[in-house]
Design a protein around this motif. Sequence first.
Motif, mmCIF file in Angstrom:
data_model
loop_
_atom_site.group_PDB
_atom_site.id
_atom_site.type_symbol
_atom_site.label_atom_id
_atom_site.label_comp_id
_atom_site.label_asym_id
_atom_site.label_seq_id
_atom_site.Cartn_x
_atom_site.Cartn_y
_atom_site.Cartn_z
ATOM 1 N N LYS A 124 49.059 50.199 38.631
ATOM 2 C CA LYS A 124 47.748 50.383 39.202
ATOM 3 C C LYS A 124 46.529 49.792 38.756
ATOM 4 O O LYS A 124 45.560 49.743 39.030
ATOM 5 C CB LYS A 124 47.448 51.956 40.017
ATOM 6 N N SER A 125 46.491 49.833 37.482
ATOM 7 C CA SER A 125 45.683 49.841 36.360
ATOM 8 C C SER A 125 45.379 48.262 36.446
ATOM 9 O O SER A 125 44.006 48.022 35.625
ATOM 10 C CB SER A 125 46.187 50.373 34.704
ATOM 11 N N LEU A 126 46.309 47.401 36.991
ATOM 12 C CA LEU A 126 45.218 46.089 38.031
ATOM 13 C C LEU A 126 44.381 46.338 38.036
ATOM 14 O O LEU A 126 43.694 45.434 37.802
ATOM 15 C CB LEU A 126 46.399 45.361 38.335
ATOM 16 N N LEU A 127 44.542 46.922 39.165
ATOM 17 C CA LEU A 127 43.715 47.071 40.435
ATOM 18 C C LEU A 127 41.669 47.591 38.813
ATOM 19 O O LEU A 127 41.313 47.520 39.890
ATOM 20 C CB LEU A 127 43.913 48.410 40.940
ATOM 21 N N LEU A 128 41.712 48.260 38.283
ATOM 22 C CA LEU A 128 40.885 48.879 37.820
ATOM 23 C C LEU A 128 40.420 47.437 36.708
ATOM 24 O O LEU A 128 39.329 47.474 36.769
ATOM 25 C CB LEU A 128 41.291 50.454 36.884
ATOM 26 N N GLY A 129 41.097 46.875 36.104
ATOM 27 C CA GLY A 129 41.689 45.522 35.244
ATOM 28 C C GLY A 129 39.883 44.743 36.226
ATOM 29 O O GLY A 129 38.624 43.825 36.110
ATOM 30 N N ALA A 130 41.213 44.106 37.683
ATOM 31 C CA ALA A 130 39.733 43.557 38.745
ATOM 32 C C ALA A 130 38.396 43.958 39.053
ATOM 33 O O ALA A 130 37.212 43.295 38.729
ATOM 34 C CB ALA A 130 40.637 43.876 39.492
ATOM 35 N N ALA A 131 38.088 45.122 39.413
ATOM 36 C CA ALA A 131 36.860 46.147 39.762
ATOM 37 C C ALA A 131 35.813 46.007 38.532
ATOM 38 O O ALA A 131 34.893 45.597 39.150
ATOM 39 C CB ALA A 131 37.191 47.545 39.664
ATOM 40 N N ALA A 132 36.437 46.128 37.537
ATOM 41 C CA ALA A 132 35.485 45.819 35.983
ATOM 42 C C ALA A 132 35.150 44.205 35.750
ATOM 43 O O ALA A 132 34.484 43.755 35.558
ATOM 44 C CB ALA A 132 36.186 45.823 34.929
ATOM 45 N N GLN A 133 35.137 43.199 37.181
ATOM 46 C CA GLN A 133 34.840 42.014 36.844
ATOM 47 C C GLN A 133 33.761 42.027 38.097
ATOM 48 O O GLN A 133 33.192 40.859 38.134
ATOM 49 C CB GLN A 133 35.728 41.103 37.310
ATOM 50 N N ALA A 374 44.683 44.277 31.744
ATOM 51 C CA ALA A 374 44.584 44.233 32.691
ATOM 52 C C ALA A 374 43.148 42.939 32.525
ATOM 53 O O ALA A 374 42.549 42.231 33.964
ATOM 54 C CB ALA A 374 44.779 45.439 33.667
ATOM 55 N N GLY A 375 41.638 43.405 32.457
ATOM 56 C CA GLY A 375 40.522 42.964 32.223
ATOM 57 C C GLY A 375 41.114 41.720 31.609
ATOM 58 O O GLY A 375 40.621 41.115 32.350
ATOM 59 N N VAL A 376 42.124 41.332 30.547
ATOM 60 C CA VAL A 376 41.750 40.102 29.617
ATOM 61 C C VAL A 376 42.576 39.247 30.940
ATOM 62 O O VAL A 376 41.702 37.903 30.914
ATOM 63 C CB VAL A 376 42.898 39.802 28.700
ATOM 64 N N ILE A 377 42.913 39.357 31.653
ATOM 65 C CA ILE A 377 43.717 38.364 32.861
ATOM 66 C C ILE A 377 42.829 38.584 33.815
ATOM 67 O O ILE A 377 42.791 37.506 34.533
ATOM 68 C CB ILE A 377 45.304 39.457 33.474
ATOM 69 N N GLY A 378 42.006 39.964 34.045
ATOM 70 C CA GLY A 378 40.816 39.680 35.145
ATOM 71 C C GLY A 378 39.940 38.729 35.065
ATOM 72 O O GLY A 378 38.828 37.787 35.998
ATOM 73 N N SER A 379 39.463 38.593 33.427
ATOM 74 C CA SER A 379 38.442 37.684 33.107
ATOM 75 C C SER A 379 38.490 36.281 33.306
ATOM 76 O O SER A 379 38.003 35.888 33.483
ATOM 77 C CB SER A 379 38.130 38.058 32.107
ATOM 78 N N ALA A 380 39.875 36.019 32.798
ATOM 79 C CA ALA A 380 40.586 34.850 33.431
ATOM 80 C C ALA A 380 40.464 34.588 34.261
ATOM 81 O O ALA A 380 39.904 33.075 34.408
ATOM 82 C CB ALA A 380 42.312 34.822 32.380
ATOM 83 N N ILE A 381 41.098 35.279 35.247
ATOM 84 C CA ILE A 381 40.497 34.387 36.773
ATOM 85 C C ILE A 381 39.175 34.064 37.274
ATOM 86 O O ILE A 381 39.495 33.708 38.134
ATOM 87 C CB ILE A 381 41.605 35.684 37.501
ATOM 88 N N ALA A 382 38.652 35.264 37.508
ATOM 89 C CA ALA A 382 37.630 35.141 36.973
ATOM 90 C C ALA A 382 36.612 33.772 37.049
ATOM 91 O O ALA A 382 35.917 33.161 37.774
ATOM 92 C CB ALA A 382 37.024 36.583 37.008
#
Length: 391
Positions: A124-133, A374-382
């Motif tokens: 679920k923390s993956l969603l939090l990393g995505a929201a932070a983008q 998760a934010g590291v992955i999220g920022s790379a995807i963004a």
Amino acid sequence: METILNFLRETGFFLISQDWRFLVMIAIACLLAWLAIVKKFEPLLLLPIAFGMLLTNLPGAGAFHEEIFAGGQINWEMLSYNLDVKPGLIDYLYLGVKLGIYPCLIFLGVGAMTDFGPLIANPKSLLLGAAAQLGIFVTFVGARYMGFSAAEAASIGIIGGADGPTAIFVTSKLADHLLGPIAVAAYSYMALVPVIQPPIMKLLTTKKERSIVMKELRPVSKREKILFPIVVTIFVALLVPSATLLVGSLMLGNLLKECGVTERLSKTVQNELMNIVTVLLGVSVGATATASTFLDVKTIKILVMGVVAFGLGTAGGVLLAKFMNLFLKNKINPLIGSAGVSAVPMAARVSQVVGQKENPGNFLLMHAMGPNVAGVIGSAIAAGVLLALPL
């Protein structure tokens, strides 16, 4: 006498007297060096950036030539040491930035130093990393309204991910003329995580929410840790192909660490390679901060928009955690949502510190590491999404 006068006209002292902006940039470079050494603001990269800025603003040194990279292109014919332009060392080092080599190598080292266990244990923390983008895309829209081009707005917005290498990677591809100001802003705000985040976290949460105690994470098997980087690489590459280089580098580094059969490579990537690339990246990026590009109204706007992007990213993670609690039986402490920005592990530590002030027996660090990585992955995807857009 004529020879002596010609010599004096070629000295840096004379050239500085002809343009006061050199003195201002030298002063700024020294200020950044002071912040890195005395205040310890991201010193490993901010100090090389400061010295690169110093080198490029010493008149007559010829350390970096903007015309070689004019128009967002590499003018290869100018690198042949022709009579018009005499390339300097940093011109050649900057090729690693322009070609996207250094940021990917940094991600390789980051992956080798990252434990994705908390993320695997609590998906679920993956969603939090995505929201932070959130900050990235809201700031992108805001920058467009402030008069920046789409490519410049994308480069400014990525500051909100709190990921220096990603910001450099995107900016070098889309708006390399803003690389100096954006790099300085990105790493300055990363260093100021303990200052910027707590007021936002407290504003958006109640004392009761900040005191929530979360259950201990389940153990993660070695097989899961080995499969995770492979699965993520395949999924991200198929979903956002333009993010493959960054995410693939991150996951390769992690696989070297977790597989258990490449310990030598893992240690080399974490230490020697990471340290060498950090120096080369910092000096190269700092050298792009010339007086003509840095001393501009755009720079002030970038600094303002950068902190807005960072604040919105922090708020996005916290607000999503609060929203998720409406449906979850086992509540999430919203403070860990702020760790969704990819300033690893500083943002997770801030969540821990703020949480313990409300409840000294509360230990949020491992829970916060989930959204953090998760934010590291999220920022790379963004970044991949922004690069894929027809800007």
